[in-house]
Design a protein around this motif. Sequence first.
Motif, PDB file in Angstrom:
ATOM      1  N   ARG A  79       8.933   6.734 -11.308  1.00 13.09           N
ATOM      2  CA  ARG A  79       7.633   5.681 -11.859  1.00 13.09           C
ATOM      3  C   ARG A  79       7.059   5.267 -10.519  1.00 13.09           C
ATOM      4  NH1 ARG A  79       6.472   2.447 -16.383  1.00 13.09           N
ATOM      5  NH2 ARG A  79       4.273   2.223 -16.092  1.00 13.09           N
ATOM      6  N   ILE A  80       5.708   5.359 -10.892  1.00 14.31           N
ATOM      7  CA  ILE A  80       4.792   4.748  -9.760  1.00 14.31           C
ATOM      8  C   ILE A  80       4.459   3.227 -10.165  1.00 14.31           C
ATOM      9  CG2 ILE A  80       2.714   5.250  -8.234  1.00 14.31           C
ATOM     10  CD1 ILE A  80       2.754   7.964  -9.398  1.00 14.31           C
ATOM     11  N   THR A  81       4.840   2.454  -9.100  1.00 20.57           N
ATOM     12  CA  THR A  81       4.563   0.892  -9.488  1.00 20.57           C
ATOM     13  C   THR A  81       3.541   0.201  -8.647  1.00 20.57           C
ATOM     14  OG1 THR A  81       6.489   0.492  -7.937  1.00 20.57           O
ATOM     15  CG2 THR A  81       6.959   0.797 -10.359  1.00 20.57           C
ATOM     16  N   ARG A  82       3.102   0.840  -7.570  1.00 23.24           N
ATOM     17  CA  ARG A  82       2.024   0.327  -6.514  1.00 23.24           C
ATOM     18  C   ARG A  82       1.045   1.298  -6.295  1.00 23.24           C
ATOM     19  NH1 ARG A  82       5.404  -1.691  -1.423  1.00 23.24           N
ATOM     20  NH2 ARG A  82       6.375   0.299  -1.711  1.00 23.24           N
ATOM     21  N   PRO A  83      -0.097   1.082  -5.994  1.00 23.68           N
ATOM     22  CA  PRO A  83      -1.292   1.744  -5.479  1.00 23.68           C
ATOM     23  C   PRO A  83      -0.713   2.740  -4.274  1.00 23.68           C
ATOM     24  CG  PRO A  83      -2.149  -0.243  -6.272  1.00 23.68           C
ATOM     25  CD  PRO A  83      -0.801  -0.575  -6.213  1.00 23.68           C
ATOM     26  N   MET A  84      -1.178   3.845  -4.170  1.00 19.48           N
ATOM     27  CA  MET A  84      -0.724   4.678  -3.015  1.00 19.48           C
ATOM     28  C   MET A  84      -1.990   5.351  -2.328  1.00 19.48           C
ATOM     29  SD  MET A  84       2.600   4.425  -2.515  1.00 19.48           S
ATOM     30  CE  MET A  84       3.898   3.656  -3.667  1.00 19.48           C
ATOM     31  N   VAL A  85      -1.931   5.712  -1.221  1.00 19.74           N
ATOM     32  CA  VAL A  85      -3.174   6.221  -0.367  1.00 19.74           C
ATOM     33  C   VAL A  85      -2.255   7.369   0.563  1.00 19.74           C
ATOM     34  CG1 VAL A  85      -5.144   6.360   1.121  1.00 19.74           C
ATOM     35  CG2 VAL A  85      -4.661   4.367  -0.635  1.00 19.74           C
ATOM     36  N   ARG A  86      -2.772   8.676   0.067  1.00 20.71           N
ATOM     37  CA  ARG A  86      -2.101   9.698   1.213  1.00 20.71           C
ATOM     38  C   ARG A  86      -2.537   9.313   2.478  1.00 20.71           C
ATOM     39  NH1 ARG A  86      -3.558  14.660   3.408  1.00 20.71           N
ATOM     40  NH2 ARG A  86      -5.513  14.441   2.516  1.00 20.71           N
ATOM     41  N   GLU A  87      -1.441   9.384   3.519  1.00 26.18           N
ATOM     42  CA  GLU A  87      -1.427   9.145   4.975  1.00 26.18           C
ATOM     43  C   GLU A  87      -2.588   9.969   5.492  1.00 26.18           C
ATOM     44  OE1 GLU A  87       1.467   7.608   8.021  1.00 26.18           O
ATOM     45  OE2 GLU A  87       2.046   9.590   7.513  1.00 26.18           O
ATOM     46  N   GLY A  88      -2.424  11.150   5.244  1.00 24.99           N
ATOM     47  CA  GLY A  88      -3.424  12.030   5.990  1.00 24.99           C
ATOM     48  C   GLY A  88      -4.656  11.965   5.544  1.00 24.99           C
ATOM     49  N   TRP A  89      -5.062  11.379   4.290  1.00 22.75           N
ATOM     50  CA  TRP A  89      -6.604  11.022   3.989  1.00 22.75           C
ATOM     51  C   TRP A  89      -7.088  10.135   4.748  1.00 22.75           C
ATOM     52  CZ3 TRP A  89      -8.844   6.931   1.413  1.00 22.75           C
ATOM     53  CH2 TRP A  89     -10.326   7.206   0.733  1.00 22.75           C
ATOM     54  N   LEU A  90      -6.050   8.960   5.186  1.00 23.22           N
ATOM     55  CA  LEU A  90      -6.551   7.921   5.885  1.00 23.22           C
ATOM     56  C   LEU A  90      -7.242   8.558   7.239  1.00 23.22           C
ATOM     57  CD1 LEU A  90      -3.983   5.220   4.703  1.00 23.22           C
ATOM     58  CD2 LEU A  90      -6.487   5.301   4.293  1.00 23.22           C
ATOM     59  N   THR A  91      -6.353   9.416   7.820  1.00 24.09           N
ATOM     60  CA  THR A  91      -6.200   9.931   9.332  1.00 24.09           C
ATOM     61  C   THR A  91      -7.263  11.091   9.197  1.00 24.09           C
ATOM     62  OG1 THR A  91      -4.415  11.236   9.257  1.00 24.09           O
ATOM     63  CG2 THR A  91      -4.152   8.884   9.806  1.00 24.09           C
ATOM     64  N   GLY A  92      -7.568  11.774   8.077  1.00 20.41           N
ATOM     65  CA  GLY A  92      -8.421  12.924   8.272  1.00 20.41           C
ATOM     66  C   GLY A  92      -7.692  14.036   8.688  1.00 20.41           C
ATOM     67  N   SER A  93      -6.411  14.270   8.136  1.00 23.92           N
ATOM     68  CA  SER A  93      -5.457  15.090   8.699  1.00 23.92           C
ATOM     69  C   SER A  93      -4.768  15.616   7.241  1.00 23.92           C
ATOM     70  CB  SER A  93      -4.814  14.907  10.001  1.00 23.92           C
ATOM     71  OG  SER A  93      -3.962  13.874   9.726  1.00 23.92           O
ATOM     72  N   GLY A  94      -3.632  16.342   7.426  1.00 27.17           N
ATOM     73  CA  GLY A  94      -2.877  16.521   6.536  1.00 27.17           C
ATOM     74  C   GLY A  94      -3.052  17.355   5.301  1.00 27.17           C
ATOM     75  N   THR A  95      -2.085  17.859   4.645  1.00 28.10           N
ATOM     76  CA  THR A  95      -2.330  18.485   3.343  1.00 28.10           C
ATOM     77  C   THR A  95      -1.992  17.946   2.193  1.00 28.10           C
ATOM     78  OG1 THR A  95      -2.015  20.606   4.776  1.00 28.10           O
ATOM     79  CG2 THR A  95      -1.832  20.922   2.357  1.00 28.10           C
ATOM     80  N   ARG A  96      -2.692  18.055   1.047  1.00 27.81           N
ATOM     81  CA  ARG A  96      -2.348  17.600  -0.300  1.00 27.81           C
ATOM     82  C   ARG A  96      -1.007  18.217  -0.892  1.00 27.81           C
ATOM     83  NH1 ARG A  96      -8.537  17.625  -1.088  1.00 27.81           N
ATOM     84  NH2 ARG A  96      -9.051  15.715  -0.455  1.00 27.81           N
ATOM     85  N   GLY A  97      -0.307  17.264  -1.158  1.00 28.58           N
ATOM     86  CA  GLY A  97       0.890  17.993  -1.651  1.00 28.58           C
ATOM     87  C   GLY A  97       2.154  18.037  -0.782  1.00 28.58           C
ATOM     88  N   GLY A  98       2.003  17.615   0.508  1.00 30.46           N
ATOM     89  CA  GLY A  98       2.909  17.744   1.410  1.00 30.46           C
ATOM     90  C   GLY A  98       2.926  16.341   2.437  1.00 30.46           C
ATOM     91  N   ASP A  99       2.082  15.371   2.186  1.00 30.36           N
ATOM     92  CA  ASP A  99       1.958  14.179   3.151  1.00 30.36           C
ATOM     93  C   ASP A  99       2.828  12.966   2.605  1.00 30.36           C
ATOM     94  OD1 ASP A  99       0.578  15.301   4.792  1.00 30.36           O
ATOM     95  OD2 ASP A  99      -1.390  14.002   4.501  1.00 30.36           O
ATOM     96  N   ARG A 100       3.185  12.160   3.252  1.00 27.54           N
ATOM     97  CA  ARG A 100       3.563  10.593   2.976  1.00 27.54           C
ATOM     98  C   ARG A 100       2.324   9.955   2.404  1.00 27.54           C
ATOM     99  NH1 ARG A 100       6.174   8.288   8.081  1.00 27.54           N
ATOM    100  NH2 ARG A 100       4.126   8.056   8.951  1.00 27.54           N
ATOM    101  N   PHE A 101       2.706   9.060   1.620  1.00 27.05           N
ATOM    102  CA  PHE A 101       1.964   7.831   0.997  1.00 27.05           C
ATOM    103  C   PHE A 101       2.294   6.782   1.634  1.00 27.05           C
ATOM    104  CE2 PHE A 101       1.591  11.539  -1.769  1.00 27.05           C
ATOM    105  CZ  PHE A 101       0.329  11.363  -2.338  1.00 27.05           C
ATOM    106  N   VAL A 102       0.885   5.773   1.633  1.00 27.11           N
ATOM    107  CA  VAL A 102       1.115   4.402   2.240  1.00 27.11           C
ATOM    108  C   VAL A 102       0.933   3.374   1.200  1.00 27.11           C
ATOM    109  CG1 VAL A 102      -0.094   2.937   3.676  1.00 27.11           C
ATOM    110  CG2 VAL A 102       0.065   5.214   4.475  1.00 27.11           C
ATOM    111  N   ALA A 103       1.764   2.742   0.957  1.00 26.52           N
ATOM    112  CA  ALA A 103       1.684   1.463  -0.297  1.00 26.52           C
ATOM    113  C   ALA A 103       0.436   0.779   0.137  1.00 26.52           C
ATOM    114  CB  ALA A 103       2.918   1.148  -0.400  1.00 26.52           C
TER     115      ALA A 103
END
Length: 818
Positions: free
Chosen positions: A81-105
Amino acid sequence: MAPAGRPATTRFPLPHPGYRGAVTVDEHSREITRSPTTFHWGRYEVVTSGGEIVALEPDPADPDPSPIGPGVAEADRAPYRITRPMVREGWLTGSGTRGGDRFVAVRWERALDLTARELDRVRTRHGNAAIYGGSYGWGSAGRFHHPQSQIHRFLAMAGGYTASVNSYSQAAMEVVLPHVIGGGPRSLEERGPSWPEIVDHAELVVSFGGLAAKNAQMVPGGPSRHTQVSWQRAAAGAGVRFVNVSPVRADTEPDLRARWVPIRPATDTALMLALCHVLLTEDLADTDFARRCCVGFDRFRDYVLGTADGCAKDAEWAAAITDIPAGDIRDLARQIAAHRTVINLAWSIQRQDHGEQPYWAGIALAALSGSFGRPGGGPAAGLGIAETGVRGHWSIAALPQPPNPVSPAMPVARIADVLLHPGATIDYNGARLTCPDIRLVYWAGGNPFHHHQDLGRLARAWQRPDTVIVHEAWWNANARHADIVLPVATPLEREDLALGSSDTTITAMHRAAAPPADVPTDHRVFAALAERLGFAERFTEGRTERQWVRELYERTRTRLAASNVDLPDFERFWTDGSASLPEREMRHDGGAFAALRADPDAHPIATPSGRVELVSDTVAGFGYPDCPGMPVWLEPAEWLGAAGAARHPLHLVSNQPRTRLHSQYDGARASREAKVAGREPVDLHPDDARARGIADGDVVRIHNDRGACLAGARLTDAVRPGVVVLATGAWYDPDADGLDRHGNPNVLTRDAGTSRLAQGPTPGTTLVEVSPAGPDPAPVRAFEPPEIVETEPAPGHHGPAHHCPAHGAGNHGAGEKR
């Protein structure tokens, strides 16, 4: 808009914990309480103790409740279950790949600010057509919290969005039938024979694609009583005989004692044409109806007889294609002509290459059968689906929708094409559509990584937009492939009202339990975003959620009063938990098609000719080689008669699951307990398994050139040799090499349109091979949350304050270059 660094102040207060009347949610005592609710698969009483759900009990009035419901509540407190808003770490840094990144709460204030800024950036710089509003509507049975209504209302008020048209379930039917029999997308469901008619008048039901009982579990809005299978049994008890034309014997209930015609998949059109050939050559065809009430009969007859192309579509011709003996084909045609017959066309037969053709050919077969327009006979669509053909339809008010300023809508099954090829054109139903340059995908309700085909291709397409925003309650693949994930309450955690299609009970959906702390509804998220974007008052109309539920009920009450239906006031309805509607009797006279048969000049149907169009000059005028102006046999791109079957000799049937709704609640009890070795079961014929060294319960690898997945083998002679059956809906779980570890068939299916006419999905056109997975197959990780970190990257490194509104994502790095 709040500065990026401001502490969170946005709060989503929970609905009040008490209810007026007999049903009360008390989160402090241990008192056992009961409250009503509805899911798409049925009506339940939710039993709570101390604010915790302890059971979901089917409505006692439901004679055939779905097994899905009792395990639903456990998913609301599952570790995924997702209980907090999350942002993909690579989206914040302009890198990474959707589906394989860590998330930042992040805090809600931060998540909402990022979302609002990105929406505003895209609509300002690229126009509102660059926003794709994705939703498939199944997120709630309720009319207010229907996610599709919420997101479409919000995005339309924000200036518009690129929308989708048609459905994955019925796209080919929705487009071709209005050309053939007139009316709306579901005109055949509305005008085909009802079950009361069939019980009273029919003698034979020939169902192409079967009447699988598992498909009778659910309808949009939820059934209070499951009666579809009871009507089927009543028909059998009245002497109606059934024929199941399907590669799967279980596509009809054993009680029907149906004759099984184990057809080679994707060849239904060839069989229908051969049945027409027998009717024509043995002087069994209803040529009076075909000439008076149809157009194009002579051209269609010439095609079937081979006058036009030198190839007679006779029983021997079809036997080589369908793998059904010619004698059986002739016998079936004679039975159709000799009896009042329903030609039922299951939704499944259109989800294949040239999927328009079996529906058009089915109409032609019905036209020649002698039963078209007679009580209890003629063509039908989707008999066996939920409550189709059981009773008349009442409607319930929905959240008002403003017009969407952006057009055109794109065919729903072409989303990967749209993302991958901005500026390209798509032929669709006589129009040529230009793919917009989608920069932002906003999804609420549904899971594209369940229902789309060729998920490897979709995952690549998903890297193209700048930003993907998702409302989701669980860490499914849709959430894992997002940049901003906004957690939302589930149906058990909010108030609503529901009425299933063809149902007679409006259900009050009481809040049975509190959501996790600070988790809002979809509506509250959109209201908070609308406030940031300047149209909150227009979006909410000054109403609370409870006031909206009351408003929709009162609008329904006013609407039904015009039909002399008297509903109680809202307070009484909410206290009682439901309100009953009178049964709407189903006709017994053949309906509009009977009027057409009696006098086609006086009672035309809504086609250009006013008659059934066996040949459509409109469709012919489009000039589509993959969908000419009449029903014809067109060889599929992949089938067991193709050269490709040498490498991939098994045909994959990816049907609807029995233990969940699409991919919903895959981790709940009913679905989990049906797994084999923790994976989705795949049904194989024992002969096919023996030839490959596969035993019952083995983990197997299913593969073709598009992808591969692991599944648990289940051996059965209820599927014909050469066919494997892997239900849809296992949560997509790819490893680093793209192998799906869980058994999602859409890593294997073909992402191409049915034809230029409808551009529907074609999962039924799929060849595969199956082999033992070997020792130590990769473990399933579908229900494990991604890695989550608590701290955003340092501001000096990623600079969201200066580049977040113009960052890139996925494979194209920082900035807007593509």
